[in-house]
Design an enzyme around this catalytic site. Structure first.
Site, PDB file in Angstrom:
ATOM      1  CB  THR A 102       1.137   5.442   3.978  1.00  0.00           C
ATOM      2  OG1 THR A 102       0.464   6.533   3.174  1.00  0.00           O
ATOM      3  CG2 THR A 102       1.877   6.069   4.918  1.00  0.00           C
ATOM      4  CB  CYS A 103       2.625   0.280   4.004  1.00  0.00           C
ATOM      5  SG  CYS A 103       1.154   0.440   5.005  1.00  0.00           S
ATOM      6  CB  SER A 104       5.145   0.440  -0.292  1.00  0.00           C
ATOM      7  OG  SER A 104       4.393  -0.789  -0.319  1.00  0.00           O
TER       8      SER A 104
ATOM      9  CG  LEU B 110       9.533  -1.567   4.701  1.00  0.00           C
ATOM     10  CD1 LEU B 110       9.865  -2.561   5.957  1.00  0.00           C
ATOM     11  CD2 LEU B 110       9.055  -2.624   3.353  1.00  0.00           C
TER      12      LEU B 110
ATOM     13  CB  THR C  70      -1.133   0.034   1.296  1.00  0.00           C
ATOM     14  OG1 THR C  70      -0.300  -0.215   2.533  1.00  0.00           O
ATOM     15  CG2 THR C  70      -2.030  -1.296   1.051  1.00  0.00           C
TER      16      THR C  70
END
Length: 159
Positions: A47-49, A53, A45
């Site tokens: 923001t996560c990617s 992270l 996703t």
């Protein structure tokens, strides 16, 4: 009930990919020593990617220098987490954990109901610092935000 500072991390089972799917107890993984656990709502996703992270990848040596193990958990399966880690080029000392049925996330009381958006039950975006399995710092993001669970925020909190 949501886990709080001073609580012990609950015992649950998570999976990860290493020569096939492996199953481990959260207490075996995170019950001793210094640990940062951060959660993302979903691998791959935006923001996560693109933010969450990468910050931990960038600062993994800073955590290592402090003797802190780093784990990332998401309500995805181990195959997805493995593919995400390969795609993102994670270092071997940043551990991706799959909580496919959200059992661990629910035990923490940090689940997010994304069913209205077709995402099912996910983890809220958060980060916590543990010492011997006891929560010392707990940073939970407000919906739609990314500030307090970043690698930089956690490094500042544990300095």
């Amino acid at each position: 009930m949501t886990i709080a500072v001073g609580d012990r991390i609950p015992e649950s089972t998570v999976t990860y990919f290493e020569d096939g799917i492996q199953t481990a107890s959260t207490l075996d993984l995170m019950g001793t020593g210094k640990v940062v656990l951060f959660a993302v709502p979903g691998a791959f996703t935006p923001t996560c990617s693109n933010k969450h992270l990468p910050g931990y990848i960038q600062h993994i040596e800073d955590f290592n220098e402090r003797g802190v193990k780093v784990f990332c958990v998401s309500v995805n399966d181990a195959f997805v987490m493995d593919a995400w880690g390969k795609e993102r080029g994670i270092p071997k000392d940043l551990h991706l954990l799959a909580d496919g049925n959200a059992a661990f996330t629910k035990a923490l009381g940090l689940e997010l109901d994304g069913t209205k958006n077709g995402m099912g039950i996910r983890a809220k975006r958060f980060a916590m610092y543990l010492e011997d399995g006891v929560v010392k710092v707990l940073n939970i993001e407000a919906p739609g935000e990314f500030r307090v669970s970043s690698a930089e925020a956690m490094l500042e909190a544990i300095s």
